[in-house]
Design an enzyme around this catalytic site. Structure first.
Site, PDB file in Angstrom:
ATOM      1  N   ARG A   1      45.509 -81.752  11.186  1.00  0.00           N
ATOM      2  CA  ARG A   1      45.347 -82.589  12.304  1.00  0.00           C
ATOM      3  C   ARG A   1      44.345 -83.750  11.727  1.00  0.00           C
ATOM      4  NH1 ARG A   1      49.412 -82.306  15.537  1.00  0.00           N
ATOM      5  NH2 ARG A   1      48.272 -83.598  17.026  1.00  0.00           N
TER       6      ARG A   1
ATOM      7  N   ASP B   1      37.105 -90.202   6.366  1.00  0.00           N
ATOM      8  CA  ASP B   1      37.211 -91.320   7.048  1.00  0.00           C
ATOM      9  C   ASP B   1      38.385 -91.336   7.884  1.00  0.00           C
ATOM     10  OD1 ASP B   1      39.197 -91.893   5.265  1.00  0.00           O
ATOM     11  OD2 ASP B   1      37.896 -93.533   4.156  1.00  0.00           O
TER      12      ASP B   1
ATOM     13  N   GLY C   1      42.715 -69.608   6.332  1.00  0.00           N
ATOM     14  CA  GLY C   1      41.276 -69.694   6.327  1.00  0.00           C
ATOM     15  C   GLY C   1      40.611 -69.218   5.005  1.00  0.00           C
ATOM     16  N   SER C   2      41.302 -69.101   3.890  1.00  0.00           N
ATOM     17  CA  SER C   2      40.518 -68.688   2.675  1.00  0.00           C
ATOM     18  C   SER C   2      39.140 -69.611   2.296  1.00  0.00           C
ATOM     19  CB  SER C   2      41.587 -68.658   1.488  1.00  0.00           C
ATOM     20  OG  SER C   2      41.818 -70.075   0.959  1.00  0.00           O
ATOM     21  N   ASN C   3      39.501 -70.894   2.537  1.00  0.00           N
ATOM     22  CA  ASN C   3      38.354 -71.745   2.252  1.00  0.00           C
ATOM     23  C   ASN C   3      37.167 -71.646   3.450  1.00  0.00           C
ATOM     24  OD1 ASN C   3      38.404 -73.452  -0.070  1.00  0.00           O
ATOM     25  ND2 ASN C   3      40.172 -74.393   0.689  1.00  0.00           N
TER      26      ASN C   3
ATOM     27  N   LEU D   1      41.828 -86.798  12.284  1.00  0.00           N
ATOM     28  CA  LEU D   1      40.909 -87.023  13.452  1.00  0.00           C
ATOM     29  C   LEU D   1      40.629 -88.681  13.378  1.00  0.00           C
ATOM     30  CD1 LEU D   1      38.438 -84.242  11.962  1.00  0.00           C
ATOM     31  CD2 LEU D   1      39.782 -84.400  14.089  1.00  0.00           C
TER      32      LEU D   1
ATOM     33  N   HIS E   1      40.734 -81.042  -0.614  1.00  0.00           N
ATOM     34  CA  HIS E   1      41.969 -81.285  -0.720  1.00  0.00           C
ATOM     35  C   HIS E   1      42.498 -81.165  -2.151  1.00  0.00           C
ATOM     36  CE1 HIS E   1      45.946 -83.756  -0.019  1.00  0.00           C
ATOM     37  NE2 HIS E   1      45.611 -84.181  -1.286  1.00  0.00           N
TER      38      HIS E   1
ATOM     39  N   ASP F   1      42.869 -88.967   3.573  1.00  0.00           N
ATOM     40  CA  ASP F   1      42.386 -88.188   2.075  1.00  0.00           C
ATOM     41  C   ASP F   1      41.745 -89.594   1.528  1.00  0.00           C
ATOM     42  OD1 ASP F   1      42.978 -85.503   2.702  1.00  0.00           O
ATOM     43  OD2 ASP F   1      45.001 -85.888   2.234  1.00  0.00           O
TER      44      ASP F   1
ATOM     45  N   GLY G   1      41.172 -92.644   7.365  1.00  0.00           N
ATOM     46  CA  GLY G   1      42.428 -92.588   6.513  1.00  0.00           C
ATOM     47  C   GLY G   1      42.961 -91.218   6.265  1.00  0.00           C
TER      48      GLY G   1
END
Length: 219
Positions: free
Chosen positions: A93, A143, A14-16, A95, A111, A147, A145
């Site tokens: 995961r 979206d 969880g650094s971001n 979505l 990313h 990334d 896809g």
């Protein structure tokens, strides 16, 4: 003025998430973290949320019968917290389009590569294996896809001759922590918008912060 309510989805350290929590705690930031949800019960990101006084919820995908059940449970948590925007921060995961349709144009991800190069897992390793000289990070709309969503902003990081996956990841991560709060600020204030497969940033917001940063450029 009311602040946009963020739901942050996490799977790891969880650094971001911490970068977003810190930004939201600063004066004038236009968003707040309303809840943090992890699919991994032991994720350290949950401790970061609790330390900041933010509700931390586990929705364990392994405890549910199907992806549809998992996403229904996830959506229930986000709705209860009155979440308006969803930020993926190391959420491992994919979505579905049905879930994303509940937050149209309001799901963001970060990313560790200069997309569209090196999507998916182990982007830093992919960069090293391909011998690129520059990589970095990307914030994009999500979206269905992997990334593939429209890009909001990027930052470049040099690949050094003696880099390994750990050292390269650390330098990319420093740029992620700068870029993600900036992209969130522009998105929730409507200064960046979707235009098909691309994004447009309002002229008054174009300060160079979202431009691809050249390796070695002054910070």
């Amino acid at each position: 003025m009311s602040r946009a309510r963020l739901g942050v989805l996490v799977s790891g350290s969880g650094s971001n998430l911490q970068a977003l929590l810190d930004a939201c705690a600063s004066d004038g930031f236009p968003a707040e973290v309303a809840c943090v949800v992890s699919n991994v019960p032991t994720a350290y990101a949950l401790e970061r949320a609790r330390a900041a006084g933010v509700p931390a919820v586990v929705v364990d995908h392994k405890a549910l019968a199907s992806k549809a059940d998992f996403e229904r449970a996830l959506l229930g948590v986000l709705r209860e917290a009155r979440v308006e925007w969803v930020c993926l921060a190391g959420f491992m995961r994919l979505l579905s389009a049905d879930f994303l349709g509940q937050f149209p144009g309001r799901v963001l991800n970060i990313h560790p590569s200069l997309l569209p190069a090196f999507p998916g897992l182990h982007a830093q390793r992919q960069a090293l294996e391909r011998g690129v000289k520059v990589t970095g990070c990307t914030v994009h709309f999500v979206d269905a896809g992997t990334d593939t969503g429209p890009i909001i902003g990027q930052a470049a990081v040099p690949v050094l001759p003696d880099d390994d996956e750990k050292s390269l990841s650390a330098r990319i991560l420093a740029e992620e922590h700068r870029l993600y709060p900036l992209a969130v600020r522009l998105a929730v204030t409507g200064q960046v918008s979707l235009d098909g497969a691309r994004t447009r940033v309002a002229a008054q917001a174009t300060t160079g912060e979202l431009a691809l940063r050249s390796p070695g450029a002054p910070k």
